[in-house]
Scaffold this motif. Structure first.
Motif, mmCIF file in Angstrom:
data_model
loop_
_atom_site.group_PDB
_atom_site.id
_atom_site.type_symbol
_atom_site.label_atom_id
_atom_site.label_comp_id
_atom_site.label_asym_id
_atom_site.label_seq_id
_atom_site.Cartn_x
_atom_site.Cartn_y
_atom_site.Cartn_z
ATOM 1 N N ASN A 149 5.427 20.469 26.746
ATOM 2 C CA ASN A 149 6.000 19.679 25.655
ATOM 3 C C ASN A 149 5.353 19.947 24.299
ATOM 4 O O ASN A 149 5.515 19.146 23.369
ATOM 5 N N GLU B 225 7.811 21.519 17.426
ATOM 6 C CA GLU B 225 8.002 20.192 18.023
ATOM 7 C C GLU B 225 8.123 19.155 16.925
ATOM 8 O O GLU B 225 7.485 19.245 15.879
ATOM 9 N N HIS C 5 8.663 14.701 16.681
ATOM 10 C CA HIS C 5 8.695 13.508 17.518
ATOM 11 C C HIS C 5 8.632 12.244 16.667
ATOM 12 O O HIS C 5 8.153 12.270 15.528
ATOM 13 N N TYR D 188 7.536 8.300 17.973
ATOM 14 C CA TYR D 188 7.198 7.393 19.065
ATOM 15 C C TYR D 188 7.088 5.979 18.502
ATOM 16 O O TYR D 188 6.183 5.673 17.733
ATOM 17 N N ASN E 68 11.441 6.336 22.095
ATOM 18 C CA ASN E 68 10.777 7.592 21.785
ATOM 19 C C ASN E 68 11.815 8.693 21.635
ATOM 20 O O ASN E 68 12.813 8.716 22.362
ATOM 21 N N PHE F 11 12.078 13.062 21.023
ATOM 22 C CA PHE F 11 11.307 14.306 21.046
ATOM 23 C C PHE F 11 12.241 15.490 20.881
ATOM 24 O O PHE F 11 13.262 15.599 21.565
#
Length: 275
Positions: A61, A159, A161, A163, A168, A170
């Motif tokens: 990830n 990546e 993201h 949160y 969440n 991603f």
């Protein structure tokens, strides 16, 4: 009370631990680990079996980490072994604890050849860092230089993201391109994961793959062209996701055996119970 016959064996516990940890959404691995630790009541077993799963989850990830104020990534592409990773952009290596998600023992990484391929890598990395800052609320990218049978190629990891308390999100993309002037064949994959768990438990995953040929002559121009390629593919996927979610929402309500009123608002069950 659970009888001895109902007690899970260690092998069954290990299968359960690994299966649930592998399914943990990004940003929630630690929460899943702590919940399992309470249920299993065996810290030794948890830490032994979760270590490898955690490492795989972390690298899969593209886990972001701060190294002396700079954003870096933990991936399989910059793995040196022994839980050490390197960052080609800031020329540092670091040890990473996959369970606590902390980096330490930072060292200067010396094995970086300053040749033509490295100049291309640095130019591409700078351009994509600018793109990520512009389009992602929280995101990190790195361009890694690899070699296969003496032929260099680049792996780009991005990546993004968010949160939050009850949800969440991603976004991950991985791009591979051989350094073969005057042209190269770019292959890429984009994946999106959403998890909403306030008044429901909704998981949503979408993926897309890309293959395209690009001109590889001028490194500055290529960096700009590659940035435009990623932006176009990201926008295309985002637009498709919005349409798919709307269609899914409409279809779900139309397939019930008994038609229900659609208000698109949350139901206050506490008030209903008092009626």
């Amino acid at each position: 009370m659970i009888s001895e016959e109902d007690e899970l064996s260690n092998e069954e516990k290990i299968d359960l631990i690994c299966s649930l940890l592998l399914q943990a959404p990004p940003g929630e691995f630690r929460n899943v680990f702590e919940d399992l630790r309470i249920l299993i009541c065996d810290d030794h077993l948890m830490r032994n079996e979760a270590a490898q799963v955690s490492a795989n989850h972390t690298k899969k990830n593209f886990t972001p980490v701060s190294i002396r104020g700079d954003d870096s990534l933990v991936t399989r592409h910059n793995d040196l072994g022994g839980n050490r990773f390197f960052d080609p952009q800031i020329k540092l290596s670091f040890r990473f604890d996959h369970l606590s998600r902390r980096a330490d023992k930072i060292l200067l990484y010396h094995v970086v050849r300053k040749d033509t391929a490295e100049l291309w890598r640095e130019t591409l990395n700078v351009a994509l860092e600018s793109y990520v800052k512009k389009h992602f609320h929280s995101g990190t990218c790195r361009v890694y230089r690899k070699s296969l049978r003496g032929s260099p190629f680049f792996v780009i990891c991005i990546e993004g993201h968010q949160y939050k308390k009850f949800w969440n999100a991603f976004w991950k993309s991985e791009w591979i391109l051989p350094v073969t002037p005057p042209n190269t064949q770019v292959t890429g994959s984009i994946s999106v994961q959403l998890h909403y768990f306030k008044k429901a438990n909704l998981h949503f995953t979408a993926t897309n793959t890309i293959e395209v040929s690009m001109c590889l002559i001028n490194r500055a121009q290529f960096a700009l062209d590659f940035e435009k390629l990623i932006e176009g593919e990201d926008n295309k996927l985002q637009t498709g996701l919005l349409k798919s979610l709307q269609i899914l929402s409409d279809e779900v309500w139309s397939v019930f055996r008994r038609q229900l009123p659609v208000t698109r608002t949350a139901i206050c069950w506490n008030k209903l119970l008092t009626y």
